[in-house]
Design a protein around this motif. Structure first.
Motif, PDB file in Angstrom:
ATOM      1  N   ILE A 276      -1.630 -11.562  -4.233  1.00  0.00           N
ATOM      2  CA  ILE A 276      -0.385 -10.856  -5.601  1.00  0.00           C
ATOM      3  C   ILE A 276       0.821 -11.278  -6.093  1.00  0.00           C
ATOM      4  CG2 ILE A 276      -0.313  -8.281  -6.569  1.00  0.00           C
ATOM      5  CD1 ILE A 276      -2.553  -7.586  -4.900  1.00  0.00           C
ATOM      6  N   GLU A 277       0.833 -11.803  -7.300  1.00  0.00           N
ATOM      7  CA  GLU A 277       2.104 -12.031  -7.824  1.00  0.00           C
ATOM      8  C   GLU A 277       2.718 -10.611  -8.089  1.00  0.00           C
ATOM      9  OE1 GLU A 277       4.476 -15.221 -10.810  1.00  0.00           O
ATOM     10  OE2 GLU A 277       2.155 -15.562 -10.963  1.00  0.00           O
ATOM     11  N   LEU A 278       4.051 -10.671  -7.095  1.00  0.00           N
ATOM     12  CA  LEU A 278       5.254  -9.698  -7.346  1.00  0.00           C
ATOM     13  C   LEU A 278       6.751 -10.332  -7.917  1.00  0.00           C
ATOM     14  CD1 LEU A 278       3.401  -7.001  -5.425  1.00  0.00           C
ATOM     15  CD2 LEU A 278       3.674  -6.796  -7.677  1.00  0.00           C
ATOM     16  N   GLN A 279       7.013 -10.787  -8.339  1.00  0.00           N
ATOM     17  CA  GLN A 279       8.677 -11.700  -8.362  1.00  0.00           C
ATOM     18  C   GLN A 279       9.576 -10.511  -8.438  1.00  0.00           C
ATOM     19  OE1 GLN A 279       8.849 -14.572  -9.284  1.00  0.00           O
ATOM     20  NE2 GLN A 279       7.304 -15.328  -9.536  1.00  0.00           N
ATOM     21  N   ASN A 280       9.110  -9.022  -8.931  1.00  0.00           N
ATOM     22  CA  ASN A 280      10.983  -8.053  -8.513  1.00  0.00           C
ATOM     23  C   ASN A 280       9.519  -7.325  -7.759  1.00  0.00           C
ATOM     24  OD1 ASN A 280      11.860  -8.900 -10.905  1.00  0.00           O
ATOM     25  ND2 ASN A 280      10.084  -8.462 -11.793  1.00  0.00           N
ATOM     26  N   SER A 281      10.681  -6.506  -6.866  1.00  0.00           N
ATOM     27  CA  SER A 281      11.112  -4.809  -5.831  1.00  0.00           C
ATOM     28  C   SER A 281       8.920  -4.116  -6.380  1.00  0.00           C
ATOM     29  CB  SER A 281      12.058  -3.993  -6.190  1.00  0.00           C
ATOM     30  OG  SER A 281      13.448  -4.783  -6.096  1.00  0.00           O
ATOM     31  N   PHE A 282       8.979  -4.398  -5.661  1.00  0.00           N
ATOM     32  CA  PHE A 282       7.497  -3.269  -5.576  1.00  0.00           C
ATOM     33  C   PHE A 282       6.878  -2.150  -4.618  1.00  0.00           C
ATOM     34  CE2 PHE A 282       6.554  -6.600  -2.458  1.00  0.00           C
ATOM     35  CZ  PHE A 282       5.492  -6.261  -1.602  1.00  0.00           C
ATOM     36  N   SER A 283       5.957  -1.586  -4.718  1.00  0.00           N
ATOM     37  CA  SER A 283       5.850  -0.878  -3.269  1.00  0.00           C
ATOM     38  C   SER A 283       4.789  -0.810  -3.368  1.00  0.00           C
ATOM     39  CB  SER A 283       6.324   0.908  -3.425  1.00  0.00           C
ATOM     40  OG  SER A 283       5.231   1.564  -5.105  1.00  0.00           O
ATOM     41  N   ILE A 284       3.854  -0.222  -2.325  1.00  0.00           N
ATOM     42  CA  ILE A 284       2.536   0.246  -2.359  1.00  0.00           C
ATOM     43  C   ILE A 284       2.289   1.100  -1.482  1.00  0.00           C
ATOM     44  CG2 ILE A 284       2.677  -1.593   0.186  1.00  0.00           C
ATOM     45  CD1 ILE A 284      -0.404  -1.801  -0.390  1.00  0.00           C
ATOM     46  N   SER A 285       1.358   2.450  -2.273  1.00  0.00           N
ATOM     47  CA  SER A 285       1.258   3.412  -1.790  1.00  0.00           C
ATOM     48  C   SER A 285      -0.536   3.598  -1.507  1.00  0.00           C
ATOM     49  CB  SER A 285       1.452   4.754  -2.684  1.00  0.00           C
ATOM     50  OG  SER A 285       1.539   5.000  -3.526  1.00  0.00           O
ATOM     51  N   PHE A 286      -0.562   4.510  -0.869  1.00  0.00           N
ATOM     52  CA  PHE A 286      -2.111   4.462  -0.001  1.00  0.00           C
ATOM     53  C   PHE A 286      -2.037   5.673   0.753  1.00  0.00           C
ATOM     54  CE2 PHE A 286      -0.945   2.263   3.098  1.00  0.00           C
ATOM     55  CZ  PHE A 286      -1.275   2.595   4.051  1.00  0.00           C
TER      56      PHE A 286
ATOM     57  N   ASN B 207      -0.001  10.972   2.724  1.00  0.00           N
ATOM     58  CA  ASN B 207      -0.030   9.812   1.638  1.00  0.00           C
ATOM     59  C   ASN B 207       1.717   9.069   2.530  1.00  0.00           C
ATOM     60  OD1 ASN B 207       1.947   8.504  -0.394  1.00  0.00           O
ATOM     61  ND2 ASN B 207       0.239   8.232  -0.858  1.00  0.00           N
ATOM     62  N   LEU B 208       1.066   7.514   2.462  1.00  0.00           N
ATOM     63  CA  LEU B 208       1.741   6.257   3.059  1.00  0.00           C
ATOM     64  C   LEU B 208       1.988   5.555   1.836  1.00  0.00           C
ATOM     65  CD1 LEU B 208       3.875   5.182   5.484  1.00  0.00           C
ATOM     66  CD2 LEU B 208       1.676   3.844   5.494  1.00  0.00           C
ATOM     67  N   LYS B 209       3.974   5.337   1.643  1.00  0.00           N
ATOM     68  CA  LYS B 209       4.314   4.502   0.885  1.00  0.00           C
ATOM     69  C   LYS B 209       5.736   3.714   0.598  1.00  0.00           C
ATOM     70  CE  LYS B 209       6.388   4.255  -3.773  1.00  0.00           C
ATOM     71  NZ  LYS B 209       7.137   5.651  -5.471  1.00  0.00           N
ATOM     72  N   LEU B 210       5.221   2.353   0.735  1.00  0.00           N
ATOM     73  CA  LEU B 210       6.407   1.247   1.143  1.00  0.00           C
ATOM     74  C   LEU B 210       6.861   0.481  -0.302  1.00  0.00           C
ATOM     75  CD1 LEU B 210       4.511  -0.656   4.322  1.00  0.00           C
ATOM     76  CD2 LEU B 210       5.693   1.244   4.213  1.00  0.00           C
ATOM     77  N   ILE B 211       8.178   0.345   0.273  1.00  0.00           N
ATOM     78  CA  ILE B 211       9.439   0.373  -1.292  1.00  0.00           C
ATOM     79  C   ILE B 211       9.270  -1.178  -0.286  1.00  0.00           C
ATOM     80  CG2 ILE B 211      10.551   0.416  -2.297  1.00  0.00           C
ATOM     81  CD1 ILE B 211      10.080   3.821  -1.997  1.00  0.00           C
TER      82      ILE B 211
ATOM     83  N   GLY C  29      18.277  -4.812  -3.543  1.00  0.00           N
ATOM     84  CA  GLY C  29      18.592  -4.289  -1.879  1.00  0.00           C
ATOM     85  C   GLY C  29      18.403  -4.552  -0.999  1.00  0.00           C
ATOM     86  N   GLU C  30      17.608  -5.289  -0.657  1.00  0.00           N
ATOM     87  CA  GLU C  30      17.039  -6.462   0.479  1.00  0.00           C
ATOM     88  C   GLU C  30      17.427  -4.972   1.466  1.00  0.00           C
ATOM     89  OE1 GLU C  30      19.814  -9.388   1.706  1.00  0.00           O
ATOM     90  OE2 GLU C  30      19.607 -10.910  -0.015  1.00  0.00           O
ATOM     91  N   SER C  31      15.793  -4.370   1.453  1.00  0.00           N
ATOM     92  CA  SER C  31      15.497  -3.191   2.000  1.00  0.00           C
ATOM     93  C   SER C  31      14.472  -3.482   2.093  1.00  0.00           C
ATOM     94  CB  SER C  31      16.714  -2.459   2.272  1.00  0.00           C
ATOM     95  OG  SER C  31      16.287  -1.586   0.738  1.00  0.00           O
ATOM     96  N   LEU C  32      13.505  -2.459   3.469  1.00  0.00           N
ATOM     97  CA  LEU C  32      12.043  -1.297   3.167  1.00  0.00           C
ATOM     98  C   LEU C  32      12.315  -0.556   2.916  1.00  0.00           C
ATOM     99  CD1 LEU C  32       8.860  -3.163   4.829  1.00  0.00           C
ATOM    100  CD2 LEU C  32       9.822  -0.657   5.408  1.00  0.00           C
ATOM    101  N   ILE C  33      11.946   0.910   2.486  1.00  0.00           N
ATOM    102  CA  ILE C  33      11.086   2.087   2.282  1.00  0.00           C
ATOM    103  C   ILE C  33      10.799   2.831   2.867  1.00  0.00           C
ATOM    104  CG2 ILE C  33      12.464   4.486   1.459  1.00  0.00           C
ATOM    105  CD1 ILE C  33      14.263   2.647   0.090  1.00  0.00           C
ATOM    106  N   ALA C  34      10.301   3.392   4.150  1.00  0.00           N
ATOM    107  CA  ALA C  34       8.838   4.343   3.834  1.00  0.00           C
ATOM    108  C   ALA C  34       8.826   5.819   4.143  1.00  0.00           C
ATOM    109  CB  ALA C  34       8.419   4.256   5.256  1.00  0.00           C
ATOM    110  N   GLU C  35       7.862   6.166   2.721  1.00  0.00           N
ATOM    111  CA  GLU C  35       7.735   7.592   2.617  1.00  0.00           C
ATOM    112  C   GLU C  35       6.566   8.058   3.211  1.00  0.00           C
ATOM    113  OE1 GLU C  35       8.295   8.516  -1.757  1.00  0.00           O
ATOM    114  OE2 GLU C  35      10.650   7.467  -1.877  1.00  0.00           O
ATOM    115  N   TRP C  36       6.828   8.856   3.574  1.00  0.00           N
ATOM    116  CA  TRP C  36       5.437   9.839   4.092  1.00  0.00           C
ATOM    117  C   TRP C  36       5.192  11.364   3.388  1.00  0.00           C
ATOM    118  CZ3 TRP C  36       0.669   8.337   7.128  1.00  0.00           C
ATOM    119  CH2 TRP C  36       0.033   9.230   7.334  1.00  0.00           C
ATOM    120  N   ASP C  37       4.169  11.416   3.001  1.00  0.00           N
ATOM    121  CA  ASP C  37       4.142  12.689   2.195  1.00  0.00           C
ATOM    122  C   ASP C  37       5.130  12.560   1.736  1.00  0.00           C
ATOM    123  OD1 ASP C  37       1.195  12.924   2.969  1.00  0.00           O
ATOM    124  OD2 ASP C  37       1.689  14.724   3.909  1.00  0.00           O
ATOM    125  N   ASN C  38       5.436  11.733   0.564  1.00  0.00           N
ATOM    126  CA  ASN C  38       6.812  11.969   0.039  1.00  0.00           C
ATOM    127  C   ASN C  38       7.866  12.072   0.441  1.00  0.00           C
ATOM    128  OD1 ASN C  38       4.565  11.620  -2.463  1.00  0.00           O
ATOM    129  ND2 ASN C  38       4.181  13.495  -2.290  1.00  0.00           N
TER     130      ASN C  38
END
Length: 844
Positions: free
Chosen positions: A50-60, A126-130, A135-144
């Motif tokens: 999947i092509e993602l040129q910019n900052s992105f997130s995946i949640s499920f 709900n788990l979300k990865l940003i 910002g050259e970083s990985l962010i994690a959210e759990w249940d918002n």
């Protein structure tokens, strides 16, 4: 008039056969329960990058059906061969599991600690990865909630593979899969939705995403809805060597525990932990053919002879029986009666039953002083004598449903017993048993009905357990009675079978902690516990859905709905929007009912985007309100904002909430409800219920706040001619960030109010767009338009302004993505293609 009748008939038919509930969505992963090559894997975009040129997130959304299986949940591989891994590690400590999010270098990671007591099966998180490229970083959210943020240099990578489960079946070292369920997979780029897979098994293509039609490649899928169709045995509990010596069983719904009286000891089975334990009694219990009831308030067990008899009391804290039954009530057998504890007075009650060739209709309460059952004088009792009926809580506090059973008008067996299909309500508030008129009394074959029935207040249906003799054998079934239509359907499969003619004891219990029905059946010296996920569905319902979709009958039905929309346009469009409020097309921050602006604000009420009530510790306690108390609270709150009075009278409150109750009963119900809400609000500072000038009001002082009250304040300022500035606009948009007013909440008295407020908000926001200050600020224009689209996903004026603004500022790619999302929403809402292209739309 005939056309209107046809319209509502078709709508009702569709609602009946298409019960699309989010609980049925999702894929369950085979794990250690099967061999390696039978385990489940899921590859997004047909296992293509999947092509993602910019900052992105995946949640499920994720749930665990077994907590002990280690393995990778998700792997994200970028085009340079590096990989982000999300790993579930079961029970690193005695009390918790962990999810680790590791980077390619493995020198940094984010850990999510999952407490064992909260990690319940069937519970969704709900788990979300940003991935923030700027910002050259990985962010994690759990249940918002933000869990962690770590450095991650990923600017150059622009193509990504997403894999859930086993990544390479050819690799013998890649064999671990956690026992998980997955649904609602969402990928965004620059906060614009690009892919969304809800994994709805009712869709024509359940594996296609809702935006670009990108497919999921899945190996060995197990669709989650099958757990809503099949009962499964979860535990055998041996209790006695005598097949007829039924030990009492009681259920603690608060802690999800079963208590079984084993005469010498108490057997405690914990549904959450899946374990049983023994408590050796200090004093022996009655234990022979005894019913057992558990008082959740007093933490006491009551044991009494199944057909009635003197009551013994077991104190869990002291571990001893305080009263011992000395005799049976041989003169008054009441087999097949129902026994219950009424929490408002803490007394034991017994209703109906069979003994000495007669069925009964009397209501008894137990007198612990006289050690005897005393008849309760009812003001009205319309129930005919009966036994082995099903019984459980009704809509209002102090009311209980009574359904079915067998007996006759006299109770005398020599006249022949009939199976009943009628419904009554026992009202403990006014001491009456009243027959309710169902739209029809649908007959079905059964030998016995069992306690306890369960009421689903969302769709006004009751579930109950029945046993039937078929081909010289006995089987159990779970049935659903639709109170709106009188229709009865069998849900789940028939389960548990025997050809032995013997006394059988069973009960139906709902576990809120694990969101499932548990049936306990006693036979041949043991209790067998079976479970099925809630809501249960018919075995034949899903194939019928698939058949309808394959033969394109869906299109015929939708076409008929199109005609209905033309007749009752405003109401139906509004209801459709309301029904789709959690579907694709709503803004990102409302997908999971997130309110970024106010999340965690203490002593506050949030009505935009759903109902949330935060206490003094910033904890959302709205879910702790019962459905009825929630409705009363919202009615009081909304009426408190009324411009002309600012409250509601007792008569209006009673007629709205208890329209069929007598004045005395309504007064009692009202007093009990107000006291409970006041007690509930004791943990919230600055929000109180007051009665002044013959009006009930909810008062909000300066230490508390409500987003709707804030909105009304800003409306007043704007209408009074206050100058629009950036600060005022930001305040308004922050208040409205949640979107639709009371999303997901629906009452007959509320729907028209919601509709009016949402229309008013859209008009209010549109007035900002006319301001000269705003017209020269593209960023603010887009933000206002996005907020409007939170309230109406197909509001074309706001969308057109947004697309033109984005195009004029060189963001044509984002504009076209937004338009494609709108087209998908339009198709889903109206079942027709949007008639204009992107270019035609923005130039129209």
């Amino acid at each position: 008039m005939k056309i209107l009748l046809l319209a509502f008939t078709v709508l009702f038919f569709i609602a009946a056969i298409y019960p699309q509930r989010d609980e049925l969505n999702g894929i369950k992963f085979n794990s250690e329960n099967v061999q390696r090559f039978q385990r489940t894997s899921l590859f997004l975009n047909d296992n293509k990058p999947i092509e993602l040129q910019n900052s992105f997130s995946i949640s499920f959304d994720i749930s665990f059906w077994d907590l002990n299986s280690y393995g990778p949940i998700l792997r994200i591989e970028e085009n340079y061969g590096n990989e982000i891994r999300v790993i579930y590690k079961s029970f690193e400590s005695k009390d918790s599991s962990n999810i680790y999010i590791t980077l390619p270098s493995n020198d940094n990671f984010i850990s999510i600690k999952l407490l064992k007591k909260r990690l319940l099966r069937n519970k969704w998180f709900n788990l979300k990865l940003i991935i923030d490229k700027q910002g050259e970083s990985l962010i994690a959210e759990w249940d918002n909630l933000l869990i962690g943020k770590i450095p991650y240099q990923i600017k150059k990578a622009n193509k990504f593979l997403f894999t859930f489960g086993i990544k390479d079946f050819k690799n013998p070292n890649d064999f671990d899969v956690p026992a998980i369920c997955i649904k609602n997979i969402l990928i965004t780029e620059n906060n614009i939705k690009k892919y969304y897979w809800d994994l709805n098994p009712f869709d024509k293509d359940p594996l296609a995403d809702k935006i670009s039609d990108s497919k999921i490649n899945v190996i060995n899928p197990v669709w989650l809805y099958s757990d809503h169709q099949k009962w499964k045995l979860i535990k055998d509990i041996l209790t006695s060597g005598h097949s007829n010596n039924q030990p009492g069983l009681a259920y603690d719904s608060i802690n999800s525990k079963f208590f079984i009286d084993g005469k010498e000891n108490l057997i405690v089975y914990d549904l959450i932990l899946g374990k049983d334990s023994l408590i050796k009694y200090k004093t022996t219990s009655p234990a022979h053919w005894n019913d057992l009831s558990y008082d959740e308030n007093k933490q006491l067990l009551y044991s009494y002879f199944t057909a009635r008899g003197e009551v013994s009391v077991y104190n869990l804290k002291k571990n001893e029986w305080e009263y011992i039954r000395k005799k049976n009530d041989d003169a008054g057998y009441y087999f097949g009666s129902t026994k219950f504890i009424y929490p408002n007075d803490g007394k034991l009650y017994l209703l109906g039953g069979y003994g000495y060739y007669r069925t009964k209709k009397d209501l008894f309460s137990y007198d612990f002083v006289k050690k005897d059952w005393q008849i309760v004088k009812l003001k009205k009792n319309e129930m005919t004598p009966r036994a082995w009926f099903t019984f459980g809580k009704a809509f209002n506090d102090g009311e209980y449903f009574i359904y079915g059973g067998f007996g006759n008008d006299t109770g005398n067996q020599e006249l022949g017993f009939n199976s009943y299909y009628d419904l009554f309500v026992l009202n403990m508030n006014d001491s009456t048993i009243t027959k309710l008129k169902l739209p029809k009394e649908q007959k079905f074959s059964y030998s016995y009905l069992f306690n306890n029935l369960y009421l689903d207040t969302k769709d006004s249906s009751i579930y109950f357990l029945s046993m039937k003799e078929e081909s010289k054998s006995f089987t159990f079934s779970l049935n659903k009675l639709d109170l709106k239509t009188g229709d009865i359907t069998t849900v789940g499969n028939k389960f548990w079978e025997t050809n032995e003619h013997s006394w059988l004891y069973a009960s139906l219990n709902y576990s809120k902690s694990t969101n499932e029905f548990i049936t306990a059946i006693f036979f041949n010296g043991k209790y067998e516990l079976f479970s099925i996920k809630y809501p249960p569905v018919s075995e034949t319902l899903i194939p019928a859905f698939q058949e309808v979709k394959q033969t394109n009958h869906t299109e015929v039905i939708i076409f008929a709905m199109g005609g209905i929309f033309l007749i009752i346009l405003v109401i139906v469009i509004y209801n459709k929007r309301k029904g789709k409020s959690n579907k694709i097309g709503e803004p990102i921050n409302s997908r999971f009912n997130i309110d970024y602006s106010f999340s965690g604000a203490k002593n506050s009420i949030r009505l935009f985007g759903g109902f949330h009530l935060y206490d003094k510790d910033s904890k959302d306690i709205s879910a702790s309100l019962s459905p009825k108390l929630k409705e009363i609270f919202l009615l009081l709150l909304i009426k408190s904002f009324s411009n002309h009075r600012g409250g509601i009278t007792s008569e209006e409150l009673s007629s709205t909430i208890w329209p069929d109750a007598s004045p005395e009963s309504a007064k009692t119900n009202r007093g009990v409800a107000i006291n409970k809400i006041r007690k509930f609000l004791s943990n919230v500072e600055g929000i109180t219920i007051e009665f002044s000038d013959k009006l009930w009001q909810i008062k909000i002082n300066n230490s508390a706040n409500c987003d709707y009250a804030e909105y009304l304040k800003y409306c007043s300022l704007f209408k009074a001619g206050n100058t629009l500035n950036g600060s005022l606009l930001n305040s308004v948009l922050n208040v409205l960030a949640g979107g639709e007013f009371l999303r997901g909440v629906s009452y007959e008295w509320l729907d028209s109010i919601k509709f009016a407020i949402n229309i008013e908000v859209i008009g209010f926001l549109k007035s900002f767009l006319e301001s000269p200050e705003i017209k020269n600020d593209p960023e603010k224009i887009v933000r206002i338009c996005d907020t409007i689209l939170q309230f109406d996903i197909v509001e074309q004026d706001a969308l057109k302004i947004k697309l033109r603004t984005l195009t004029e500022t060189g963001k044509i790619h984002i504009a076209k993505s937004s338009f494609n999302l709108f087209v998908a929403d339009y198709k889903k809402l109206y079942d027709e293609n949007f008639p204009l292209s992107f270019e035609e739309f923005i130039s129209s």
